[in-house]
Design a protein around this motif. Structure first.
Motif, short mmCIF file in Angstrom:
data_model
loop_
_atom_site.label_atom_id
_atom_site.label_comp_id
_atom_site.label_asym_id
_atom_site.label_seq_id
_atom_site.Cartn_x
_atom_site.Cartn_y
_atom_site.Cartn_z
N LEU A 108 -4.73 2.63 -7.22
CA LEU A 108 -3.44 2.22 -7.78
C LEU A 108 -2.32 2.84 -6.95
N ALA A 109 -1.35 1.99 -6.55
CA ALA A 109 -0.27 2.49 -5.70
C ALA A 109 1.09 2.07 -6.23
N VAL A 110 2.09 2.86 -5.95
CA VAL A 110 3.47 2.50 -6.30
C VAL A 110 4.02 1.65 -5.17
N LEU A 111 4.52 0.47 -5.54
CA LEU A 111 5.08 -0.43 -4.54
C LEU A 111 6.54 -0.03 -4.28
N ASP A 112 6.81 0.36 -3.06
CA ASP A 112 8.12 0.94 -2.77
C ASP A 112 9.29 -0.03 -2.80
N PHE A 152 0.83 -1.20 0.00
CA PHE A 152 0.00 0.00 0.00
C PHE A 152 0.87 1.25 0.00
N GLY A 153 1.75 1.28 -0.99
CA GLY A 153 2.65 2.43 -1.15
C GLY A 153 1.90 3.69 -1.52
N ARG A 154 2.60 4.61 -2.10
CA ARG A 154 1.98 5.91 -2.43
C ARG A 154 0.90 5.74 -3.50
N PRO A 155 -0.30 6.29 -3.27
CA PRO A 155 -1.33 6.23 -4.32
C PRO A 155 -0.87 7.04 -5.53
N ILE A 156 -1.07 6.49 -6.69
CA ILE A 156 -0.68 7.19 -7.92
C ILE A 156 -1.92 7.57 -8.72
#
Ligand code: IMP
Ligand code: MG
Length: 182
Positions: A169-173, A5-9
């Motif tokens: 949609l999230a960026v997976l860190d 649940f990284g940064r929402p894009i």
């Protein structure tokens, strides 16, 4: 080490708005056609369900399942259809619905394979595109969002088969920008 649940894009609201726009555009373009909406599973399932309900035309639904050969660490770039369509597409207007176009190899393979069955037309609608990552030149007729070269999850897209049910949609860190490292 998985950080989820990284940064929402793309937010749920942005997604809804864009899919409504795509729905209007595709409805107008296919008003007098014989549409078969083909979902490329698994990744496209969430987008497909929302897009289909944004279309205001009679149409057929169908699905296929593809996998890429090789390991995650070393993808071969070869694509295989593991489950085929159930409908005949000869003489019909096929719209492929994809989650994301990355290298373009999956779309290239599907266009080649399905074209042999003599559809009247065949086009591609992808929720996401990473233009920087393209290895082959494919035309994507409808694109939801062009995104930078980051590994994303949610809204159908997975990391090691998980996180597809994330509603945005999230960026997976933990995955590097090449989509590697796993
Ligand atoms: P291709 O490289 O265009 O053939 O894309 C192959 C597949 O890789 C896509 O359909 C996705 O399932 C997957 N993929 C590519 N980029 C991402 C990403 O950022 N997150 C999750 N899956 C991805
Ligand atoms: Mg996919």
């Amino acid at each position: 080490m998985e950080r989820i649940f990284g940064r929402p894009i793309v937010t749920q609201e942005e997604m809804r708005t864009r899919i409504r726009e795509l729905g209007r555009q595709i409805t107008a373009d296919y008003a007098d056609k014989d549409l078969v909406l083909v979902g490329v599973l698994k990744g496209a399932y969430a987008f497909y369900a929302d897009l289909a309900r944004a279309l205001r035309i009679p149409m057929r639904v169908d699905f296929l399942v593809v996998t890429s050969y090789g390991t995650k660490a070393k993808p071969s770039g070869k694509v295989k259809m593991v489950t085929d369509l159930t409908e005949d597409i000869a003489g019909r207007d096929v719209l492929l619905v994809e989650d994301i176009v990355d290298s373009g190899l999956t779309v290239q393979y599907l266009l080649k394979t399905l074209s042999r069955r003599k559809p009247k037309s065949i086009k591609v609608c992808a929720l996401l595109s990473k233009p920087e990552r393209r290895k082959v030149n494919v035309t994507i007729d409808y694109v939801g969002f062009n995104i930078p070269n980051k590994y994303v999850v949610g809204y159908g897209l997975d990391y090691q088969q998980k996180y597809r049910n994330l509603p945005y949609l999230a960026v997976l860190d933990t995955v590097d920008d090449e989509g590697q490292g796993f």
